[in-house]
Write a protein that holds these residues in place. Structure first.
Motif, PDB file in Angstrom:
ATOM      1  N   UNK A  99       0.832  -1.209   0.000  1.00 29.79           N
ATOM      2  CA  UNK A  99       0.000   0.000   0.000  1.00 29.79           C
ATOM      3  C   UNK A  99       0.866   1.258   0.000  1.00 29.79           C
TER       4      UNK A  99
ATOM      5  N   UNK B 196       2.934   1.624  -3.301  1.00 25.16           N
ATOM      6  CA  UNK B 196       2.066   2.015  -4.416  1.00 25.16           C
ATOM      7  C   UNK B 196       1.609   3.464  -4.283  1.00 25.16           C
ATOM      8  N   UNK B 197       1.251   3.879  -3.061  1.00 21.45           N
ATOM      9  CA  UNK B 197       0.845   5.286  -2.896  1.00 21.45           C
ATOM     10  C   UNK B 197       1.983   6.210  -3.248  1.00 21.45           C
TER      11      UNK B 197
ATOM     12  N   UNK C 181       4.408   5.617  -5.298  1.00 19.21           N
ATOM     13  CA  UNK C 181       4.568   5.610  -6.756  1.00 19.21           C
ATOM     14  C   UNK C 181       3.551   6.558  -7.378  1.00 19.21           C
TER      15      UNK C 181
ATOM     16  N   UNK D 214      -1.969   0.492   9.491  1.00 19.25           N
ATOM     17  CA  UNK D 214      -2.393   1.884   9.280  1.00 19.25           C
ATOM     18  C   UNK D 214      -1.392   2.824   9.944  1.00 19.25           C
TER      19      UNK D 214
ATOM     20  N   UNK E  28       1.802   3.115   7.854  1.00 15.52           N
ATOM     21  CA  UNK E  28       1.611   3.510   6.459  1.00 15.52           C
ATOM     22  C   UNK E  28       2.285   4.852   6.118  1.00 15.52           C
TER      23      UNK E  28
ATOM     24  N   UNK F 122       5.215   5.396   3.338  1.00 10.72           N
ATOM     25  CA  UNK F 122       4.955   6.305   2.210  1.00 10.72           C
ATOM     26  C   UNK F 122       6.031   7.369   2.097  1.00 10.72           C
TER      27      UNK F 122
ATOM     28  N   UNK G 282      -2.575   2.138  -8.371  1.00  5.16           N
ATOM     29  CA  UNK G 282      -1.727   3.074  -7.619  1.00  5.16           C
ATOM     30  C   UNK G 282      -2.576   4.140  -6.948  1.00  5.16           C
TER      31      UNK G 282
ATOM     32  N   UNK H 285      -4.414   2.807  -3.967  1.00  4.24           N
ATOM     33  CA  UNK H 285      -3.525   2.656  -2.815  1.00  4.24           C
ATOM     34  C   UNK H 285      -3.310   4.001  -2.140  1.00  4.24           C
ATOM     35  N   UNK H 286      -3.143   5.042  -2.980  1.00  4.97           N
ATOM     36  CA  UNK H 286      -2.882   6.361  -2.414  1.00  4.97           C
ATOM     37  C   UNK H 286      -4.082   6.866  -1.624  1.00  4.97           C
TER      38      UNK H 286
END
Lengths: 291, 282
Positions: free
Chosen positions: A94, A97-98, A100, A158, A161, A165, B13, B16-17
């Motif tokens: 998660x 990917x966020x 990215x 959570x 995360x 990120x 993506x 996910x964000x």
């Protein structure tokens, strides 16, 4: 070289300057005192716990089954590893990917991106007990999972995360644009560029972040007490309760019957945390050198 | 076909964000939905300003805990902020390179030590020392303040150090050119320019201190009564939740969740202040 030698002041010259300006000397001493206090608190804490705890590290402490006689921390160690794996399996994809999306796809200054940044910042400021409360209300009660490893792992995922990120985003941003341009120039699509070119060169940075997140999972207590519960055995499945090392240690020191074993658990936790920090800064150092 | 794959992954993506947005929404919804009804039932003023917490008599006033959190946090700021800022100045402007390579990981390690270990350290070292001067009772506001002061050090050092480093070198050089010593230039030219960054560090440290749970529980005594002096025990908002959630039911349980809501609102306000300050720095 010559210039440096001229600028260098001898000890006597410095002493003269400080004598002329007592305020400077006072400020210098103040600053040094601050650093000394910080460093000595850290060293005292580590040395004190190691000296008091190491004598209590016995083979009994690592017995396969927990009972009130051996107070084994082995099940708690297994649970810690399970918990870390579960939380990372959920949070790492998660988070990566966020990151990215934020670095490679999103348009700068768009409303959604700003909202994502705001919520990530909010998440990173929320204290662990509030995560624990939420996990209890949502996973344990509303979804009827009961105290379980999975509820604890989701709560922790959570919590970590925003950390994953942020570190991934920094690692991706550090990849030079020329890499991307080179890949596009050879005819690769966006997706292939991201997975074959950008991600591999950002791996050390991403790993450093994941290791830091591991440290937070290992040390977490408040978020787990009312989500994963405090059963001192290895659970049969992820839907059963089990306590990690940090929760185990809190339980021991709270009961007050096994202070020696609490010291020993503190030693184990400290060693893990020091190892984690060392590996993480080693990886971060490699990135800095690679640039 | 290739186009389709690209599109699908783009959506993955993006989804996910959005997870962090979903998480914040869920946290807010569940906390407020479970906590606010209890506050309404007890009465806003009785809940926030009530001086007595007696769940067995259905009296739920959390003023003692609110004050407890504030006192302990203030103590932590008094202990941790000066030491933290001085250490940050040392690291940014005074530290030889060789020492820095050792000091920087040391402060990071300070941030990585679990709060139970800090709490245990407080329990076996700080509490007995204070107890020696206080009739054997060392669990107090003072103990919690000292321990929290140590725990917020890495936060304050990290943020202040980068704030000090962000000040243009020309400020310092200007000071030196006017004949000021190294120390005077750093303190009176560089430091004022970094003040809003340092303020942000303090605010972040306050957030850490007010939200800290396990370490505080282990050293603060946890009596749910109005603060009576720095050598007396106190219970914080966070401690209130952990101490009683294990056996609470019905309104008692909801009152504990409402305690969490109050804590959450405090944290949101502190976060807001922090991001305003950070924006001003940028």
């Amino acid at each position: 070289m010559g210039g440096e030698r001229i600028n260098k002041r001898g000890l006597r010259q410095r002493a003269k300057e400080y004598a002329a300006s007592p305020l400077s000397l006072f400020l210098l001493l103040l600053v040094i005192a601050g650093a000394v206090v910080t460093l000595s608190v850290l060293i005292f804490l580590i040395v004190y716990i190691l000296i008091k705890g190491i004598p209590y590290i016995t083979p009994d402490l690592f017995a396969l089954e927990y009972n009130s006689e051996n107070v084994s921390l082995f099940p708690a160690m297994v649970n810690t590893v399970t918990m870390t794996m579960l939380a990372l399996v959920i949070a790492a994809p998660l988070g990566i990917f966020s990151a990215i999306y934020l670095t490679e796809y999103a348009k700068r200054g768009s409303r959604v991106v700003e909202l994502i940044r705001l919520t990530t910042e909010t998440l990173s400021g929320i204290p662990s007990i509030v995560y624990g409360l939420f996990g209890m209300l949502f996973f344990v009660t509303a979804l009827r999972w009961g105290y379980s490893m999975l509820a604890g792992a989701l709560t922790l995922s959570i919590m970590i995360l925003p950390l994953i990120m942020r570190t991934t985003e920094e690692a991706l941003k550090a990849v030079p644009d020329s890499y991307r341009e080179g890949s596009f120039g050879l005819g690769a699509g966006k997706l292939r560029t991201v997975f074959r070119i950008v991600l591999p060169s950002a791996v050390p940075g991403i790993l450093a972040g994941i290791i830091l997140a591991t440290g937070r999972i290992v040390g977490e207590t408040a978020a787990l007490m009312y989500t994963a519960g405090t059963v001192a055995d290895i659970p049969d499945s992820v839907m059963d309760s089990g306590r990690t090392l940090a929760v185990h240690m809190y339980a021991l020191s709270n009961e007050g019957l096994h202070v020696g074993q609490a010291y020993a658990t503190a030693v184990v936790l400290l060693v893990i945390v020091i190892a984690i920090n060392w590996v993480s800064s080693f990886l971060a150092g490699r990135i800095a050198k690679g640039r | 076909m290739k186009k389709l794959g690209e599109q699908v992954m783009r959506i993955v993506f993006f989804a996910a964000a959005c997870a962090s947005i979903l998480a914040v929404v869920l946290i807010c919804v569940f906390l407020f939905a479970n906590g606010l009804p209890a506050i309404a039932e007890i009465g806003v003023f009785d809940f926030l300003l009530g001086q007595k917490w007696k769940p067995s008599n259905d009296i739920y006033g959390i003023l003692p805990m609110i004050l407890g959190s504030i006192y302990v946090t203030a103590g932590a700021v008094i202990v941790g902020v000066p030491i933290g800022i001085l250490t940050a100045i040392f690291m940014a402007k005074f530290c030889p390179k060789g020492l820095y390579r050792f000091l920087k990981p040391a402060t990071e390690l300070l941030a990585g030590i679990p709060s139970v270990v800090y709490g245990f350290f407080g329990l076996v070292v700080i509490v007995p020392i204070i107890g020696r001067f206080n009739d054997g009772n060392g669990s107090s506001i003072l103990a919690a303040s000292l321990l929290l002061g140590i725990m917020i050090l890495p936060t304050i050092i990290g943020v202040s150090e980068s704030a000090i480093r962000a000040v243009p070198e020309s400020y310092y050089e200007g000071g030196r050119a006017l004949g000021a010593s190294h120390e005077r230039s750093v303190f009176f030219a560089t430091l004022p320019a970094a003040s809003s960054g340092i303020l942000a560090a303090v605010v972040l440290g306050i957030g850490r201190a007010i939200g800290e749970t396990m370490a505080v529980i282990m050293v603060a005594g946890n009596h749910a009564r109005m603060p009576a002096g720095i050598l007396k025990g106190i219970r914080t908002l966070t401690a209130n939740i952990v101490m009683e959630m294990g056996y609470a039911a019905d309104l008692h349980r909801e009152a504990l969740i409402a305690t969490g809501v109050v804590l959450f609102v405090f944290i949101l306000m502190i976060n807001l202040l922090f991001s305003v300050l950070k924006r001003r720095v940028n």
